[in-house]
Design a protein around this motif. Structure first.
Motif, PDB file in Angstrom:
ATOM      1  N   GLU A   1      30.211  -9.068  35.986  1.00  0.00           N
ATOM      2  CA  GLU A   1      29.905  -8.804  34.577  1.00  0.00           C
ATOM      3  C   GLU A   1      29.131  -9.959  33.955  1.00  0.00           C
ATOM      4  O   GLU A   1      28.263  -9.738  33.101  1.00  0.00           O
ATOM      5  CB  GLU A   1      31.194  -8.544  33.805  1.00  0.00           C
ATOM      6  N   VAL A   2      29.453 -11.186  34.347  1.00  0.00           N
ATOM      7  CA  VAL A   2      28.700 -12.331  33.831  1.00  0.00           C
ATOM      8  C   VAL A   2      27.237 -12.196  34.226  1.00  0.00           C
ATOM      9  O   VAL A   2      26.326 -12.405  33.405  1.00  0.00           O
ATOM     10  CB  VAL A   2      29.292 -13.649  34.365  1.00  0.00           C
ATOM     11  N   HIS A   3      26.988 -11.840  35.488  1.00  0.00           N
ATOM     12  CA  HIS A   3      25.618 -11.688  35.947  1.00  0.00           C
ATOM     13  C   HIS A   3      24.925 -10.531  35.230  1.00  0.00           C
ATOM     14  O   HIS A   3      23.779 -10.648  34.784  1.00  0.00           O
ATOM     15  CB  HIS A   3      25.586 -11.461  37.460  1.00  0.00           C
ATOM     16  N   LEU A   4      25.655  -9.397  35.111  1.00  0.00           N
ATOM     17  CA  LEU A   4      25.062  -8.222  34.482  1.00  0.00           C
ATOM     18  C   LEU A   4      24.755  -8.492  33.009  1.00  0.00           C
ATOM     19  O   LEU A   4      23.631  -8.268  32.541  1.00  0.00           O
ATOM     20  CB  LEU A   4      26.013  -7.029  34.612  1.00  0.00           C
ATOM     21  N   ILE A   5      25.772  -8.974  32.280  1.00  0.00           N
ATOM     22  CA  ILE A   5      25.596  -9.199  30.845  1.00  0.00           C
ATOM     23  C   ILE A   5      24.597 -10.320  30.607  1.00  0.00           C
ATOM     24  O   ILE A   5      23.704 -10.213  29.755  1.00  0.00           O
ATOM     25  CB  ILE A   5      26.950  -9.519  30.189  1.00  0.00           C
ATOM     26  N   GLY A   6      24.742 -11.415  31.360  1.00  0.00           N
ATOM     27  CA  GLY A   6      23.847 -12.547  31.166  1.00  0.00           C
ATOM     28  C   GLY A   6      22.409 -12.206  31.473  1.00  0.00           C
ATOM     29  O   GLY A   6      21.497 -12.477  30.682  1.00  0.00           O
ATOM     30  N   VAL A   7      22.183 -11.571  32.638  1.00  0.00           N
ATOM     31  CA  VAL A   7      20.801 -11.251  33.044  1.00  0.00           C
ATOM     32  C   VAL A   7      20.210 -10.172  32.154  1.00  0.00           C
ATOM     33  O   VAL A   7      19.066 -10.285  31.684  1.00  0.00           O
ATOM     34  CB  VAL A   7      20.778 -10.823  34.523  1.00  0.00           C
ATOM     35  N   ALA A   8      20.996  -9.106  31.901  1.00  0.00           N
ATOM     36  CA  ALA A   8      20.472  -8.005  31.099  1.00  0.00           C
ATOM     37  C   ALA A   8      20.139  -8.452  29.681  1.00  0.00           C
ATOM     38  O   ALA A   8      19.074  -8.131  29.147  1.00  0.00           O
ATOM     39  CB  ALA A   8      21.467  -6.854  31.079  1.00  0.00           C
ATOM     40  N   SER A   9      21.063  -9.189  29.068  1.00  0.00           N
ATOM     41  CA  SER A   9      20.813  -9.631  27.696  1.00  0.00           C
ATOM     42  C   SER A   9      19.678 -10.648  27.645  1.00  0.00           C
ATOM     43  O   SER A   9      18.838 -10.608  26.743  1.00  0.00           O
ATOM     44  CB  SER A   9      22.089 -10.222  27.077  1.00  0.00           C
ATOM     45  N   ALA A  10      19.629 -11.562  28.626  1.00  0.00           N
ATOM     46  CA  ALA A  10      18.556 -12.560  28.640  1.00  0.00           C
ATOM     47  C   ALA A  10      17.186 -11.902  28.812  1.00  0.00           C
ATOM     48  O   ALA A  10      16.225 -12.253  28.119  1.00  0.00           O
ATOM     49  CB  ALA A  10      18.799 -13.572  29.748  1.00  0.00           C
ATOM     50  N   CYS A  11      17.117 -10.921  29.723  1.00  0.00           N
ATOM     51  CA  CYS A  11      15.840 -10.232  29.931  1.00  0.00           C
ATOM     52  C   CYS A  11      15.444  -9.438  28.691  1.00  0.00           C
ATOM     53  O   CYS A  11      14.274  -9.440  28.271  1.00  0.00           O
ATOM     54  CB  CYS A  11      15.944  -9.307  31.141  1.00  0.00           C
ATOM     55  N   GLY A  12      16.421  -8.740  28.104  1.00  0.00           N
ATOM     56  CA  GLY A  12      16.124  -7.968  26.908  1.00  0.00           C
ATOM     57  C   GLY A  12      15.670  -8.845  25.757  1.00  0.00           C
ATOM     58  O   GLY A  12      14.702  -8.521  25.045  1.00  0.00           O
ATOM     59  N   ILE A  13      16.367  -9.961  25.574  1.00  0.00           N
ATOM     60  CA  ILE A  13      16.000 -10.892  24.502  1.00  0.00           C
ATOM     61  C   ILE A  13      14.618 -11.488  24.766  1.00  0.00           C
ATOM     62  O   ILE A  13      13.799 -11.630  23.841  1.00  0.00           O
ATOM     63  CB  ILE A  13      17.063 -11.997  24.379  1.00  0.00           C
ATOM     64  N   ALA A  14      14.350 -11.832  26.015  1.00  0.00           N
ATOM     65  CA  ALA A  14      13.045 -12.409  26.358  1.00  0.00           C
ATOM     66  C   ALA A  14      11.916 -11.430  26.060  1.00  0.00           C
ATOM     67  O   ALA A  14      10.882 -11.801  25.482  1.00  0.00           O
ATOM     68  CB  ALA A  14      13.035 -12.811  27.825  1.00  0.00           C
ATOM     69  N   LEU A  15      12.092 -10.170  26.422  1.00  0.00           N
ATOM     70  CA  LEU A  15      11.049  -9.171  26.166  1.00  0.00           C
ATOM     71  C   LEU A  15      10.836  -8.975  24.670  1.00  0.00           C
ATOM     72  O   LEU A  15       9.699  -8.852  24.194  1.00  0.00           O
ATOM     73  CB  LEU A  15      11.429  -7.849  26.838  1.00  0.00           C
ATOM     74  N   LEU A  16      11.933  -8.926  23.920  1.00  0.00           N
ATOM     75  CA  LEU A  16      11.813  -8.766  22.467  1.00  0.00           C
ATOM     76  C   LEU A  16      11.081  -9.942  21.831  1.00  0.00           C
ATOM     77  O   LEU A  16      10.187  -9.757  20.995  1.00  0.00           O
ATOM     78  CB  LEU A  16      13.210  -8.625  21.849  1.00  0.00           C
ATOM     79  N   MET A  17      11.462 -11.144  22.220  1.00  0.00           N
ATOM     80  CA  MET A  17      10.830 -12.326  21.631  1.00  0.00           C
ATOM     81  C   MET A  17       9.365 -12.426  22.025  1.00  0.00           C
ATOM     82  O   MET A  17       8.518 -12.828  21.207  1.00  0.00           O
ATOM     83  CB  MET A  17      11.605 -13.579  22.046  1.00  0.00           C
ATOM     84  N   LEU A  18       9.036 -12.047  23.250  1.00  0.00           N
ATOM     85  CA  LEU A  18       7.632 -12.052  23.662  1.00  0.00           C
ATOM     86  C   LEU A  18       6.830 -11.027  22.876  1.00  0.00           C
ATOM     87  O   LEU A  18       5.683 -11.279  22.479  1.00  0.00           O
ATOM     88  CB  LEU A  18       7.525 -11.764  25.167  1.00  0.00           C
TER      89      LEU A  18
ATOM     90  N   ALA B   1      28.802 -15.470  28.332  1.00  0.00           N
ATOM     91  CA  ALA B   1      27.502 -14.918  28.722  1.00  0.00           C
ATOM     92  C   ALA B   1      26.877 -14.116  27.593  1.00  0.00           C
ATOM     93  O   ALA B   1      25.656 -14.007  27.487  1.00  0.00           O
ATOM     94  CB  ALA B   1      27.673 -14.027  29.959  1.00  0.00           C
ATOM     95  N   SER B   2      27.722 -13.552  26.723  1.00  0.00           N
ATOM     96  CA  SER B   2      27.213 -12.752  25.612  1.00  0.00           C
ATOM     97  C   SER B   2      26.861 -13.604  24.395  1.00  0.00           C
ATOM     98  O   SER B   2      26.327 -13.093  23.408  1.00  0.00           O
ATOM     99  CB  SER B   2      28.256 -11.705  25.211  1.00  0.00           C
ATOM    100  N   LEU B   3      27.170 -14.892  24.436  1.00  0.00           N
ATOM    101  CA  LEU B   3      26.890 -15.771  23.294  1.00  0.00           C
ATOM    102  C   LEU B   3      25.391 -16.048  23.148  1.00  0.00           C
ATOM    103  O   LEU B   3      24.956 -16.567  22.131  1.00  0.00           O
ATOM    104  CB  LEU B   3      27.656 -17.089  23.444  1.00  0.00           C
ATOM    105  N   ILE B   4      24.613 -15.672  24.168  1.00  0.00           N
ATOM    106  CA  ILE B   4      23.173 -15.926  24.136  1.00  0.00           C
ATOM    107  C   ILE B   4      22.555 -15.322  22.881  1.00  0.00           C
ATOM    108  O   ILE B   4      21.746 -15.938  22.194  1.00  0.00           O
ATOM    109  CB  ILE B   4      22.501 -15.342  25.395  1.00  0.00           C
ATOM    110  N   GLY B   5      22.960 -14.066  22.566  1.00  0.00           N
ATOM    111  CA  GLY B   5      22.358 -13.371  21.445  1.00  0.00           C
ATOM    112  C   GLY B   5      22.590 -14.040  20.112  1.00  0.00           C
ATOM    113  O   GLY B   5      21.697 -14.041  19.252  1.00  0.00           O
ATOM    114  N   GLU B   6      23.770 -14.607  19.908  1.00  0.00           N
ATOM    115  CA  GLU B   6      24.043 -15.265  18.633  1.00  0.00           C
ATOM    116  C   GLU B   6      23.414 -16.651  18.578  1.00  0.00           C
ATOM    117  O   GLU B   6      22.889 -17.067  17.534  1.00  0.00           O
ATOM    118  CB  GLU B   6      25.551 -15.373  18.392  1.00  0.00           C
ATOM    119  N   ALA B   7      23.455 -17.375  19.688  1.00  0.00           N
ATOM    120  CA  ALA B   7      22.922 -18.743  19.691  1.00  0.00           C
ATOM    121  C   ALA B   7      21.417 -18.756  19.469  1.00  0.00           C
ATOM    122  O   ALA B   7      20.878 -19.696  18.873  1.00  0.00           O
ATOM    123  CB  ALA B   7      23.267 -19.433  21.004  1.00  0.00           C
ATOM    124  N   VAL B   8      20.728 -17.708  19.919  1.00  0.00           N
ATOM    125  CA  VAL B   8      19.270 -17.689  19.786  1.00  0.00           C
ATOM    126  C   VAL B   8      18.843 -17.318  18.367  1.00  0.00           C
ATOM    127  O   VAL B   8      17.672 -17.486  17.990  1.00  0.00           O
ATOM    128  CB  VAL B   8      18.663 -16.702  20.815  1.00  0.00           C
TER     129      VAL B   8
END
Length: 806
Positions: free
Chosen positions: A261-278, A321-328
């Motif tokens: 779940e760490v890999h899934l949530i971390g990778v999925a959210s990071a990729c999604g956030i990266a695409l949105l920010m780009l 792993a889900s804290l990425i969204g709030e920290a960014v």
């Protein structure tokens, strides 16, 4: 010169950058050092739970039982052919032993001299009588002569038979036969523990781990050894199957699921956030800097949590792993100010001034978020305290990096701004604010409340402890198979008996045993296990001796004559009478029993000296064999009727605590809302504070109504997630209002940043809704819905007359 005075010198720039680099290196090296040694991951599910009992004695009992069972694994090798089952068990046990993953493997029992058990009790035989023998002697319901004759001519002798000369009437033999040495369906065949059920035969293989079941290295070694042993078993005995159970398997399953779940949530959210920010910023540089700020927050949070708590719960790891969204979010707000600078300001972009312009908004947002996490820190759940610590350090570090690191990395102005995107966002904001903002805000609020009321009335709750954990169904099925074969219902419900002295504890345990034996029908427990079955109280031993003195040894001459008439030789009769006369009546003690090697499987029944609220004392455990919904009330009443006795049900205690804190969380949420309102009123005046708080208040109400309409029962984790909805959801209205208060601010850029922040948070926290852990699933679903409503209603908080596009 004035412009340069506002900027950093090159020395200052490199000093600040070096400081953050050192912080990142120290935190990263510390985390790496911790993970290079024994794994700091906490996979013990009991460690997630709070201390729930009234005094620490009950908690010590829970820990003692967990430790007693934690280092054991049990395998059940089954086949329809008895000989095949036994051969397969031998092969399977040999393979496990050869692997080196276990401290001990027992497929065939080593020869054991049962006389060792009798040897312990022989010196105290005149103090030991079964209840039946004691009653028969006291009530004269059995003839002593008949007992002697039956003893002499009875050809059936058990494994704990005593010598006729040492035990002429068989009282010690009767007492030894009543010991609860075997409380299962297993039989001893060919030095193996075997269970026959229908047309199948099962053989038990028991192993002991070399270390803790919750150590990653131990788990991996055990799983590898078992896999290889099963693989070889399929070749040699394809008709044999293996079922397994043990804490190590559940711990490994939980750890593996969490890592996935760490890999899934971390990778999925990071990729999604990266695409949105780009897509929004069209700048890989800004994307990189945003993740630098987020990574700093996460690595510092990880280091701080390990430093404070020593261990990292699986729940904390997945949540982190889900804290990425709030920290960014904080870096996003800085970037929209950066990109929102006018075209003429490109050459004159002032990074320090840019940081100063978002400081107020980020500070208010940080304060509301910290408030929500601080409330989590007060809840007595170790995992939630860790989550609070992780989040507080993580978002605080991200906040600091935005104000003091990003400006020294973004010294030059942007090459281009997203004017078209910001213009569209501003138009959308103006239309949406015209629909729900201003005077219409109260109409919108009233409509939402009217719609929500039926949902609120349909709300229900579920405080089951199993909301905290998710056990692998396959492991549960195998455990049930092992339990059914053995015939032991191993529950987590038991009695704790306390007293100021060992003797008082033993007497109270005996009184409890009498009451348990008196339960009948559906209220019965099908037996129980207690240290008093091995070591009676001194009072009971004295009573047994007194019974013998009054009814057997009161006339030594007559007793000798009876022995001789029954066929005993003179020297045997004289030796037995002399042994009674020489015995001084000293009782068997618990310490003497504990010193016997064969007592090891039962030592968990004696807690020994404990520290209680009233001072030092002693305690023991009494284990009922069967606890069901039909008899649990009777067991609780039985405990209450005896002084110093408590019935411990860890699952029920935690579930009760869940319910209590779920109710309390409503008070905490109301108090937190009031504090946020006061904070925002102090910042934006009374009317402005109310308008800025209204969106998140409505979001909480709508979220609760949605659960009511959907028929989803509330639990503690839904309610605690509402605290984070308050802390995070309030930020969006704050960002918008602060944007309106800034001079020359582009509201299109501000609204774009708010929507992007909400999207990144939904991508990360929303992913928790897909977690296999029910607690995190509740967290994620509540946060996703609450944050979605919060951002949609955020324009309500905008001050009137501020709809400027750019």
């Amino acid at each position: 010169m004035m412009l340069m005075a506002r900027q950093w010198t090159k020395t200052q720039l490199w000093s600040i950058r070096a400081t953050w680099l050192v912080l990142a290196l120290v935190a990263s090296l510390y985390c790496a050092w911790r993970f290079m040694g024994p794994s700091p991951l906490e996979t013990n599910l009991l460690a997630l739970l709070p201390a729930t009992e009234a005094d620490p004695v009950a908690e010590k009992a829970v820990d003692t039982l967990a430790d007693a069972l934690g280092d054991r694994t049990v395998f059940l090798v089954t086949s329809k052919d008895a000989d095949h089952a036994k051969a397969a068990a031998r092969q399977f046990g040999a393979a496990l032993q050869k692997s080196g993953a276990f401290a001990a493997v027992t497929a065939e029992l080593p020869p054991f001299d049962m006389s060792q058990i009798g040897a312990l009790y022989m010196p105290y035989r005149f103090n030991l009588l079964t209840r039946e023998d004691r009653d028969a002697l006291a009530n004269h319901t059995a003839s002593l002569h008949d007992a002697l004759m039956q003893r002499i001519y009875n050809p059936v002798r058990g494994p704990l038979a005593t010598q006729l000369a040492d035990d002429p009437s068989g009282w010690l033999e009767h007492w030894l036969s009543a010991l609860p040495l075997a409380t299962s369906n297993l039989d001893l065949e060919d030095n193996m523990l075997v269970a026959h059920r229908g047309d199948t035969t099962s053989v038990l293989v028991v192993t002991t781990l070399p270390g803790s079941a919750y150590e990653t290295q131990t788990q991996r070694a055990v799983l590898s050894a078992v896999a290889q042993a099963q693989s070889s078993l399929k070749t040699g005995h394809p008709d044999a199957s293996v079922a397994r159970t043990g804490a190590v398997f559940y711990a490994e399953s939980a750890r593996s699921a969490s890592e996935r779940e760490v890999h899934l949530i971390g990778v999925a959210s990071a990729c999604g956030i990266a695409l949105l920010m780009l897509w929004v910023f069209r700048s890989p540089r800004l994307l990189l800097l945003g993740f630098v700020s987020t990574a700093l927050g996460i690595v510092c949070a990880l280091a701080a949590t390990l430093l404070v708590f020593g261990k990292l719960h699986l729940l904390t790891l997945v949540f982190g792993a889900s804290l990425i969204g709030e920290a960014v979010d904080y870096s996003i707000q800085y970037f929209v100010v950066y990109l929102g600078a006018g075209p003429g300001q490109r050459g004159g972009w002032n990074a320090r001034q840019g940081a100063r312009s978002v400081r107020a908004a980020l500070s208010v947002a940080l304060a509301t978020s910290l408030l929500g996490y601080a409330i989590l820190a007060w809840v007595p759940f170790p995992a939630l305290k860790q989550i609070a610590c992780f989040a507080i350090v993580g978002i605080s570090t991200a906040f600091a990096s935005v104000l003091w690191l990003l400006p020294v990395l973004l010294v030059k102005g942007p090459k281009r701004a997203q004017r078209r995107l910001f213009l569209r966002a501003a138009t959308l904001l103006a239309r949406w604010h015209g629909t729900i903002g201003g005077r219409r805000a109260w109409i919108v609020a009233g409509v939402l409340v009217l719609i929500a009321i039926p949902g609120w009335l349909r709300l229900a709750s579920d405080d089951d402890i199993h909301l905290l954990i998710q056990r692998d169904p396959d492991l549960v099925a195998q455990e049930d198979q092992v339990r059914n074969a053995i015939g032991v219902d191993n529950t987590a419900q038991f009695f704790v008996v306390r007293g100021a002295s060992q003797e008082l504890v033993l007497q109270r345990a005996e009184a409890l045993g009498v009451k348990l034996d008196a339960l009948s029908g559906a209220r019965s427990v099908n037996g129980w296990q207690s240290v008093t079955q091995f070591v009676p109280s001194a009072q009971r031993q004295a009573d047994a001796r007194a019974t013998l003195a009054q009814h057997v040894f009161n006339d030594p001459a007559a007793l000798r004559s009876m022995l001789l008439q029954a066929g005993f030789r003179d020297e045997v009769a004289d030796a037995w009478l002399a042994s009674y006369a020489k015995s001084n009546g000293a009782p068997l003690t618990v310490e003497r029993w504990l010193a016997a090697p064969w007592s090891q499987p039962y030592r968990h029944l004696w807690l020994g000296r404990v520290d209680a609220r009233g001072g030092h004392g002693y305690a023991a455990i009494v284990m009922p064999q069967r606890v069901t919904s039909q008899n649990v009330t009777a067991l609780i009443d039985t405990a209450r009727s005896l002084e110093g006795v408590a019935f411990v049900d860890k699952a029920a205690s935690v579930s009760k605590l869940f319910g209590a804190y779920r109710v309390d969380s409503g008070i905490w949420l109301a108090g937190a809302l009031l504090l946020v309102l006061i904070l925002l009123m102090a910042r934006y005046t009374a009317s402005g504070g109310i308008a800025t708080t209204l969106p998140v208040l409505l979001a909480i109400g709508v979220t609760l109504a949605a659960f009511g309409y959907a028929g989803v029962p509330l639990n503690l984790f839904n309610c605690l997630a509402l605290m984070l909805v308050l802390g995070v959801g309030a930020n969006y209205a704050v960002f918008l209002r602060e944007g309106c208060l800034r001079d020359h601010a582009d509201l299109g850029a501000v609204w774009t940043g708010v929507l992007l922040s909400a999207a990144t948070t939904l991508l990360s926290f929303g992913m928790l809704a897909f977690s296999a852990m029910p607690a995190l699933k509740s967290f994620g679903a509540t946060l996703a819905l609450g944050i979605l409503v919060s951002v949609l209603l955020a324009p309500i908080g905008m001050p009137p007359g501020r709809r400027r596009v750019a």
